[in-house]
Design an enzyme around this catalytic site. Structure first.
Site, PDB file in Angstrom:
ATOM      1  N   ASN A 131      23.421  20.996  -9.479  1.00 32.20           N
ATOM      2  CA  ASN A 131      24.046  22.327  -9.601  1.00 32.20           C
ATOM      3  C   ASN A 131      23.074  23.437 -10.179  1.00 32.20           C
ATOM      4  O   ASN A 131      22.731  23.472 -11.175  1.00 32.20           O
ATOM      5  CB  ASN A 131      25.381  22.006 -10.413  1.00 32.20           C
ATOM      6  CG  ASN A 131      26.074  23.471 -10.308  1.00 32.20           C
ATOM      7  OD1 ASN A 131      25.790  24.304  -9.715  1.00 32.20           O
ATOM      8  ND2 ASN A 131      27.354  23.689 -11.007  1.00 32.20           N
ATOM      9  N   VAL A 175      31.189  21.215  -7.130  1.00 33.50           N
ATOM     10  CA  VAL A 175      30.412  20.492  -6.389  1.00 33.50           C
ATOM     11  C   VAL A 175      30.692  18.689  -5.822  1.00 33.50           C
ATOM     12  O   VAL A 175      30.267  18.484  -5.033  1.00 33.50           O
ATOM     13  CB  VAL A 175      28.914  20.282  -7.357  1.00 33.50           C
ATOM     14  CG1 VAL A 175      27.790  19.391  -6.657  1.00 33.50           C
ATOM     15  CG2 VAL A 175      28.395  21.586  -7.583  1.00 33.50           C
ATOM     16  N   GLN A 176      31.513  18.257  -7.025  1.00 38.95           N
ATOM     17  CA  GLN A 176      31.907  16.752  -6.657  1.00 38.95           C
ATOM     18  C   GLN A 176      33.016  17.023  -5.413  1.00 38.95           C
ATOM     19  O   GLN A 176      32.602  16.163  -4.424  1.00 38.95           O
ATOM     20  CB  GLN A 176      32.886  16.496  -7.778  1.00 38.95           C
ATOM     21  CG  GLN A 176      32.006  16.061  -9.021  1.00 38.95           C
ATOM     22  CD  GLN A 176      31.618  17.018  -9.928  1.00 38.95           C
ATOM     23  OE1 GLN A 176      31.546  18.353  -9.543  1.00 38.95           O
ATOM     24  NE2 GLN A 176      31.262  16.932 -11.283  1.00 38.95           N
ATOM     25  N   THR A 202      -4.525  -4.943   0.935  1.00 39.95           N
ATOM     26  CA  THR A 202      -3.819  -3.784   1.370  1.00 39.95           C
ATOM     27  C   THR A 202      -4.476  -2.985   2.010  1.00 39.95           C
ATOM     28  O   THR A 202      -4.258  -1.786   2.533  1.00 39.95           O
ATOM     29  CB  THR A 202      -3.460  -3.071  -0.228  1.00 39.95           C
ATOM     30  OG1 THR A 202      -4.709  -2.548  -0.934  1.00 39.95           O
ATOM     31  CG2 THR A 202      -2.620  -4.026  -1.238  1.00 39.95           C
ATOM     32  N   ASP A 203      -6.062  -2.905   1.918  1.00 38.67           N
ATOM     33  CA  ASP A 203      -6.722  -2.027   2.811  1.00 38.67           C
ATOM     34  C   ASP A 203      -6.612  -2.028   4.228  1.00 38.67           C
ATOM     35  O   ASP A 203      -6.583  -1.374   5.154  1.00 38.67           O
ATOM     36  CB  ASP A 203      -8.364  -2.251   2.499  1.00 38.67           C
ATOM     37  CG  ASP A 203      -9.008  -1.252   3.330  1.00 38.67           C
ATOM     38  OD1 ASP A 203      -9.250  -0.046   3.025  1.00 38.67           O
ATOM     39  OD2 ASP A 203      -9.611  -1.551   4.230  1.00 38.67           O
ATOM     40  N   LYS A 234       0.679  -1.222   0.025  1.00 38.46           N
ATOM     41  CA  LYS A 234      -0.022  -0.048   0.069  1.00 38.46           C
ATOM     42  C   LYS A 234       0.803   1.250  -0.098  1.00 38.46           C
ATOM     43  O   LYS A 234       1.854   1.226   0.842  1.00 38.46           O
ATOM     44  CB  LYS A 234      -0.955  -0.069   1.438  1.00 38.46           C
ATOM     45  CG  LYS A 234      -2.182   1.047   1.166  1.00 38.46           C
ATOM     46  CD  LYS A 234      -3.296   0.479   0.158  1.00 38.46           C
ATOM     47  CE  LYS A 234      -4.539   1.207   0.368  1.00 38.46           C
ATOM     48  NZ  LYS A 234      -5.501   0.691  -0.384  1.00 38.46           N
ATOM     49  N   HIS A 240      21.748  26.674 -11.172  1.00 35.15           N
ATOM     50  CA  HIS A 240      22.776  27.757 -11.869  1.00 35.15           C
ATOM     51  C   HIS A 240      22.247  29.185 -11.484  1.00 35.15           C
ATOM     52  O   HIS A 240      21.005  29.282 -11.419  1.00 35.15           O
ATOM     53  CB  HIS A 240      22.935  27.624 -13.323  1.00 35.15           C
ATOM     54  CG  HIS A 240      23.600  26.191 -13.636  1.00 35.15           C
ATOM     55  ND1 HIS A 240      24.602  25.870 -13.308  1.00 35.15           N
ATOM     56  CD2 HIS A 240      23.006  25.049 -14.443  1.00 35.15           C
ATOM     57  CE1 HIS A 240      24.780  24.469 -13.735  1.00 35.15           C
ATOM     58  NE2 HIS A 240      23.945  24.231 -14.285  1.00 35.15           N
ATOM     59  N   PHE A 253      35.108  26.979 -10.509  1.00 34.25           N
ATOM     60  CA  PHE A 253      35.073  25.680 -11.379  1.00 34.25           C
ATOM     61  C   PHE A 253      36.207  26.116 -12.544  1.00 34.25           C
ATOM     62  O   PHE A 253      36.049  26.780 -13.366  1.00 34.25           O
ATOM     63  CB  PHE A 253      33.782  25.160 -11.947  1.00 34.25           C
ATOM     64  CG  PHE A 253      33.665  23.805 -12.743  1.00 34.25           C
ATOM     65  CD1 PHE A 253      33.917  22.821 -12.004  1.00 34.25           C
ATOM     66  CD2 PHE A 253      33.140  23.815 -13.889  1.00 34.25           C
ATOM     67  CE1 PHE A 253      33.891  21.621 -12.644  1.00 34.25           C
ATOM     68  CE2 PHE A 253      33.093  22.571 -14.651  1.00 34.25           C
ATOM     69  CZ  PHE A 253      33.367  21.436 -13.705  1.00 34.25           C
TER      70      PHE A 253
END
Length: 308
Positions: free
Chosen positions: A264, A237-238, A63-64, A17, A266, A165
């Site tokens: 990233n 960022v790495q 599932t109920d 569910k 921008h 960068f």
């Protein structure tokens, strides 16, 4: 997921569910209220092949019924508990209560309701909605084995300097210039897996995992920003992602694995000119924020001894 051979075919199945929404309020004798709002997903692994092959639903957990169980178990929780503890409680119930269920996965996303401050005082029963969400996944087997993962969705962070960068691969398709001065913005999605492998060796401290969530979030943010007066330079960022994951493993010995996804987002320099000359000349001041398209960076870090 267990695989069986059925009528000459390989067969795998599970059922559950999704998107069961539940809120729970606790009230202290002093009049202070606590509230959580959870979105729960349940997956059961069970021996109910006959329901697929023939007209026989006798082995199915409806599932109920799973949905109703979420509310029943929330009602039974008389004390405040972490989202991780509730996920474990639910998964443990399904594998112990139903003979045919061999394993259960419970995923929960916690909505970030935060106590409001009015006139400098925490309100007794007032809350505002925050931003990032607390997530968890508990995988429990009938044997008592456990795999517990927690996480953060939507942790938005930005710094206006101390980012660059440079010296990336260049060819005829490259237009991006080198820079040592840019805005760095991202929305962090983090997952970390605990080293606990059994229901029987979990920490017994109340709200242990809630406290750990807040501590991990702080380590991630502090590593991204650096010291308050000078910050810390990010060459990519790495590199920042790696340092954030490494800081988490170094700080918390009971975390075995960290996965970070950091797009990233921008902030593009604005330069506008007409035939008569510059209208806007960029001087590290006016930007066009955009997240389409954006860079996508993600990585995982785990301990050498980890089984993950």
């Amino acid at each position: 997921m267990a695989q069986e051979v059925v009528e000459g075919f390989k067969f795998e199945q599970r059922h559950g569910k999704e998107r069961v929404r539940v809120a729970r309020v606790w009230r202290t004798p002093q009049g202070r209220h606590f509230v959580v709002e959870w979105r729960v997903g349940i997956t059961l692994f069970s021996d109910c092949v006959n329901s697929y092959l023939r007209d026989d639903n006798s082995d199915i957990v409806a599932t109920d019924t799973m949905k109703n169980t979420v509310y029943a178990k929330a009602k039974e929780c008389s004390d405040i508990l972490s989202v991780e503890d509730f996920a474990i409680l639910l998964a443990k119930h399904f594998v112990s209560f139903y003979k045919k269920v061999t394993g259960a996965i419970v995923n929960i996303v916690e909505k970030p309701w935060e106590r409001v401050i009015v006139d400098g005082q925490p309100h007794q029963h007032g809350f505002t909605l925050g931003s990032e969400k607390h997530t968890t996944e508990a995988i429990v087997q009938k044997s008592g084995s456990l795999q517990l993962t927690s996480g953060i969705e939507g942790l938005s962070v930005l710094k206006t300097t101390q980012s660059g960068f440079e010296n990336f691969i260049r060819n005829k398709y490259t237009a991006l210039p080198d820079t040592r001065e840019r805005i760095l913005a991202t929305e962090v999605t983090a997952l970390w897996r605990y080293s606990y492998e059994s229901l029987y060796n979990l920490p017994q401290k109340p709200l242990y995992f809630t406290d750990k969530y807040l501590e991990v979030k702080k380590v991630l943010a502090d590593t991204f920003f650096g010291p308050p007066n000078r910050g810390v330079y990010s060459p990519s960022v790495q590199n920042t992602l790696y340092l954030m994951a490494k800081a988490t493993l170094n700080r918390f010995p009971d975390i075995a694995y960290v996965h970070l996804k950091m797009p990233n987002l921008h902030f593009l320099p604005v330069n506008i000119s007409s035939k008569d000359g510059p209208i806007v000349k960029f001087e590290d001041d006016v930007y066009l924020p955009t997240d389409e398209p954006h860079g996508s960076i993600e990585a995982s870090l785990s301990r050498v001894w980890s089984k993950l």
